[in-house]
Design a protein around this motif. Structure first.
Motif, mmCIF file in Angstrom:
data_model
loop_
_atom_site.group_PDB
_atom_site.id
_atom_site.type_symbol
_atom_site.label_atom_id
_atom_site.label_comp_id
_atom_site.label_asym_id
_atom_site.label_seq_id
_atom_site.Cartn_x
_atom_site.Cartn_y
_atom_site.Cartn_z
ATOM 1 N N THR A 96 29.660 89.050 47.834
ATOM 2 C CA THR A 96 29.137 87.977 48.697
ATOM 3 C C THR A 96 30.076 87.626 49.844
ATOM 4 O OG1 THR A 96 30.152 86.230 47.346
ATOM 5 C CG2 THR A 96 27.941 86.969 46.715
ATOM 6 N N GLY A 97 31.351 87.984 49.701
ATOM 7 C CA GLY A 97 32.338 87.600 50.709
ATOM 8 C C GLY A 97 32.848 86.186 50.548
ATOM 9 N N LEU A 98 32.378 85.468 49.515
ATOM 10 C CA LEU A 98 32.793 84.085 49.271
ATOM 11 C C LEU A 98 33.911 84.038 48.252
ATOM 12 C CD1 LEU A 98 29.257 82.432 49.073
ATOM 13 C CD2 LEU A 98 30.767 82.608 51.062
ATOM 14 N N SER A 99 34.737 83.026 48.377
ATOM 15 C CA SER A 99 35.824 82.848 47.414
ATOM 16 C C SER A 99 35.493 81.698 46.476
ATOM 17 C CB SER A 99 37.150 82.569 48.132
ATOM 18 O OG SER A 99 37.094 81.328 48.814
ATOM 19 N N SER A 100 35.970 81.783 45.252
ATOM 20 C CA SER A 100 35.776 80.712 44.276
ATOM 21 C C SER A 100 37.126 80.359 43.667
ATOM 22 C CB SER A 100 34.787 81.130 43.190
ATOM 23 O OG SER A 100 35.232 82.305 42.538
ATOM 24 N N SER A 101 37.301 79.057 43.388
ATOM 25 C CA SER A 101 38.576 78.576 42.865
ATOM 26 C C SER A 101 38.756 78.995 41.416
ATOM 27 C CB SER A 101 38.640 77.047 42.976
ATOM 28 O OG SER A 101 39.856 76.571 42.472
ATOM 29 N N VAL A 102 39.951 79.514 41.097
ATOM 30 C CA VAL A 102 40.304 79.890 39.727
ATOM 31 C C VAL A 102 41.296 78.888 39.147
ATOM 32 C CG1 VAL A 102 41.249 81.683 38.227
ATOM 33 C CG2 VAL A 102 39.889 82.313 40.241
ATOM 34 N N HIS A 103 42.257 78.483 39.961
ATOM 35 C CA HIS A 103 43.202 77.469 39.493
ATOM 36 C C HIS A 103 43.572 76.561 40.667
ATOM 37 C CE1 HIS A 103 46.640 75.483 37.672
ATOM 38 N NE2 HIS A 103 46.243 75.987 36.509
ATOM 39 N N LYS A 104 43.328 75.261 40.450
ATOM 40 C CA LYS A 104 43.566 74.269 41.497
ATOM 41 C C LYS A 104 44.348 73.121 40.901
ATOM 42 C CE LYS A 104 40.958 71.531 44.905
ATOM 43 N NZ LYS A 104 39.596 71.205 45.405
ATOM 44 N N ALA A 105 45.292 72.572 41.656
ATOM 45 C CA ALA A 105 46.118 71.485 41.131
ATOM 46 C C ALA A 105 46.325 70.416 42.188
ATOM 47 C CB ALA A 105 47.464 72.003 40.650
ATOM 48 N N GLU A 106 46.410 69.188 41.731
ATOM 49 C CA GLU A 106 46.742 68.057 42.592
ATOM 50 C C GLU A 106 48.231 68.134 42.964
ATOM 51 O OE1 GLU A 106 44.557 65.886 43.829
ATOM 52 O OE2 GLU A 106 43.028 67.109 42.833
ATOM 53 N N PRO A 107 48.687 67.295 43.901
ATOM 54 C CA PRO A 107 50.084 67.372 44.336
ATOM 55 C C PRO A 107 51.074 67.305 43.167
ATOM 56 C CG PRO A 107 48.860 65.911 45.773
ATOM 57 C CD PRO A 107 47.932 66.280 44.659
ATOM 58 N N ARG A 108 52.073 68.189 43.192
ATOM 59 C CA ARG A 108 53.135 68.231 42.193
ATOM 60 C C ARG A 108 54.420 68.625 42.895
ATOM 61 N NH1 ARG A 108 53.901 73.932 39.378
ATOM 62 N NH2 ARG A 108 55.973 73.268 40.032
ATOM 63 N N MET A 109 55.543 68.468 42.193
ATOM 64 C CA MET A 109 56.852 68.762 42.780
ATOM 65 C C MET A 109 57.243 70.213 42.510
ATOM 66 S SD MET A 109 57.502 65.930 44.260
ATOM 67 C CE MET A 109 59.137 66.343 44.849
ATOM 68 N N PHE A 110 57.750 70.885 43.548
ATOM 69 C CA PHE A 110 58.305 72.234 43.453
ATOM 70 C C PHE A 110 59.817 72.148 43.683
ATOM 71 C CE2 PHE A 110 53.910 73.020 44.323
ATOM 72 C CZ PHE A 110 53.601 74.268 43.798
ATOM 73 N N ASN A 111 60.583 72.907 42.883
ATOM 74 C CA ASN A 111 62.039 72.990 43.028
ATOM 75 C C ASN A 111 62.423 74.459 42.991
ATOM 76 O OD1 ASN A 111 64.838 72.938 42.807
ATOM 77 N ND2 ASN A 111 64.860 71.140 41.451
ATOM 78 N N SER A 112 63.033 74.921 44.076
ATOM 79 C CA SER A 112 63.342 76.352 44.170
ATOM 80 C C SER A 112 64.433 76.781 43.198
ATOM 81 C CB SER A 112 63.763 76.701 45.608
ATOM 82 O OG SER A 112 64.974 76.041 45.946
ATOM 83 N N ARG A 113 65.110 75.820 42.531
ATOM 84 C CA ARG A 113 66.229 76.153 41.649
ATOM 85 C C ARG A 113 65.827 76.315 40.189
ATOM 86 N NH1 ARG A 113 71.085 72.151 43.820
ATOM 87 N NH2 ARG A 113 71.132 72.934 45.978
ATOM 88 N N ASP A 114 64.567 76.020 39.853
ATOM 89 C CA ASP A 114 64.155 76.165 38.456
ATOM 90 C C ASP A 114 62.727 76.693 38.390
ATOM 91 O OD1 ASP A 114 62.415 73.998 38.900
ATOM 92 O OD2 ASP A 114 63.913 72.542 38.237
ATOM 93 N N GLY A 115 62.164 76.686 37.185
ATOM 94 C CA GLY A 115 60.850 77.268 36.968
ATOM 95 C C GLY A 115 59.722 76.537 37.649
ATOM 96 N N SER A 116 59.992 75.307 38.148
ATOM 97 C CA SER A 116 58.923 74.571 38.823
ATOM 98 C C SER A 116 58.589 75.155 40.187
ATOM 99 C CB SER A 116 59.313 73.092 38.978
ATOM 100 O OG SER A 116 60.407 72.951 39.860
ATOM 101 N N ARG A 117 59.356 76.208 40.615
ATOM 102 C CA ARG A 117 59.018 76.853 41.884
ATOM 103 C C ARG A 117 57.743 77.689 41.759
ATOM 104 N NH1 ARG A 117 63.073 80.318 39.922
ATOM 105 N NH2 ARG A 117 62.642 82.564 40.111
ATOM 106 N N PHE A 118 57.308 77.929 40.489
ATOM 107 C CA PHE A 118 56.071 78.665 40.249
ATOM 108 C C PHE A 118 54.952 77.699 39.875
ATOM 109 C CE2 PHE A 118 59.424 81.720 39.055
ATOM 110 C CZ PHE A 118 59.101 82.766 39.892
ATOM 111 N N ALA A 119 53.741 78.036 40.311
ATOM 112 C CA ALA A 119 52.562 77.293 39.903
ATOM 113 C C ALA A 119 51.379 78.261 39.915
ATOM 114 C CB ALA A 119 52.301 76.129 40.860
ATOM 115 N N PRO A 120 50.548 78.202 38.878
ATOM 116 C CA PRO A 120 50.561 77.245 37.757
ATOM 117 C C PRO A 120 51.593 77.610 36.701
ATOM 118 C CG PRO A 120 48.755 78.788 37.504
ATOM 119 C CD PRO A 120 49.391 79.119 38.817
ATOM 120 N N GLN A 121 51.735 76.743 35.729
ATOM 121 C CA GLN A 121 52.669 76.972 34.638
ATOM 122 C C GLN A 121 51.975 77.656 33.458
ATOM 123 O OE1 GLN A 121 56.257 75.853 34.638
ATOM 124 N NE2 GLN A 121 55.599 76.160 36.754
#
Length: 356
Positions: free
Chosen positions: A97-122
């Motif tokens: 169809t050429g359309l995209s559908s959401s697989v994983h969506k999240a509200e605002p959260r904190m990212f820290n490049s020094r630990d595992g929170s730099r990845f999302a989702p968990q």
């Protein structure tokens, strides 16, 4: 008095960006391994909100126990960044169809490049491979991932400013009612007082006086009564009574001498008592109380006794108790002694009680 109020407004500030990551020859990437084997594919870096981001894909899942899944992550690539607040939406494109559908969506959260929170989702459970193939997301071994990132910065706060005010003028309903009385417009009843005629409005009169209500609307009156004769009252007093009924205030009496003004107030008290206009009666009592002197106290006492003005009567008796010798020589006292001897008896009894 209203409290001065200032107003400021906080507005969220966000920057949004979208990155499309095409993976061709997807089947040839199978068997790369998991997280321990660095078995991932990473998109090129893209910038949103002043930070670098990338999409990381594990075709065999990021952990061995979840190898039937593909794992997809948004990764913060900027170095030594402790706090980035962002929302994201990881989507897959349906090539049919050429359309995209959401697989994983999240509200605002904190990212820290020094630990595992730099990845999302968990979570590594992005989508099962068999669902990927059956859902139209793989076509000619091509997979397309869309990532929408929204980075939130410090909110923008406006400078404090005074809240706008709309000044409301004071009520002018009494002025309008006063003009209605003055002009006589739409009057539906007239009063004759010593050959003077006063147009008035039935609704206002019955609203302000239970006596007028009984006379104009009671069972004893005629349904079409429009003309009423008032006896035993001076025209000026009736005019002042109407003025109070319409405006809740006494008329101006600047043109009257002090004695004439006092006499008018006494007559107005009698009129207020006659028509049960209680507030006007109390106003007259208050004025007479403030203006008590040796010449008028006996006259005011007789008036107070006749019209059940108990507070004014007590004020007269208290005044007389302090200057009885002077009061007895006045014409008012002689008149009181002749016409209302019972009032003097009451006065003497109370004065004796006070002196005990």
């Amino acid at each position: 008095m209203p409290i001065p109020t200032t107003v400021s407004t906080s507005t969220p500030v966000a920057e949004q960006g979208k990155h499309v990551f095409h993976i061709t020859g997807f089947s040839k990437h199978m068997g790369m391994g998991d997280h321990d084997d660095d078995g991932f594919i990473r998109s090129g870096n893209f910038k949103v909100g002043g930070y670098d981001w990338a999409i990381r894909l594990y075709p065999d899942g990021s952990f061995k126990q979840w190898k039937e899944y593909i794992s997809v992550y948004l990764e913060l690539m900027s170095i030594n960044v402790k706090k980035v607040r962002a929302a994201y939406d990881l989507r897959l494109v349906d090539h049919s169809t050429g359309l995209s559908s959401s697989v994983h969506k999240a509200e605002p959260r904190m990212f820290n490049s020094r630990d595992g929170s730099r990845f999302a989702p968990q979570t590594p459970l992005f989508m099962k491979r068999n669902e990927l193939e059956s859902g139209g997301y793989l076509r000619d071994h091509r997979l397309t991932i869309v990532c929408i990132v929204q980075v939130f910065k410090e909110p923008q706060v406006s400078e404090c400013e005074l809240r706008p005010k709309i000044k409301v003028p004071p009520s002018d309903i009494l002025q309008h009612l006063g003009r209605l009385l003055e002009t006589g417009e739409a009057a539906d009843v007239t009063f004759s007082v010593a050959e003077q005629t006063f147009p008035a409005h039935r609704t206002i009169l019955i609203m302000r006086s239970p006596v007028f209500m009984a006379e104009l609307c009671g069972p004893m009156c005629e349904a079409k009564t429009q003309h009423v004769i008032i006896k035993g009252m001076q025209p000026a007093v009736f005019r002042a009574l109407l003025h109070f009924i319409y405006t809740d205030s006494l008329p101006m009496m600047d043109e009257l001498s002090a004695d004439d003004r006092s006499e008018m107030i006494r007559h107005l008290l009698v009129a207020a008592d006659r028509y049960a206009v209680d507030r006007l009666k109390l106003m007259c009592e208050s004025i007479l109380c403030e203006e008590l002197d040796m010449q008028n106290v006996a006259v005011v006492l007789a008036l107070a006794d006749q019209h059940q003005c108990n507070m004014l009567k007590d004020a007269c008796l208290e005044f007389m108790s302090s200057s009885m010798d002077d009061v007895v020589s006045t014409a008012g006292y002689v008149e009181l002694q002749r016409n209302c001897p019972s009032v003097l008896v009451d006065a003497l009894v109370k004065m004796i009680q006070w002196f005990k």
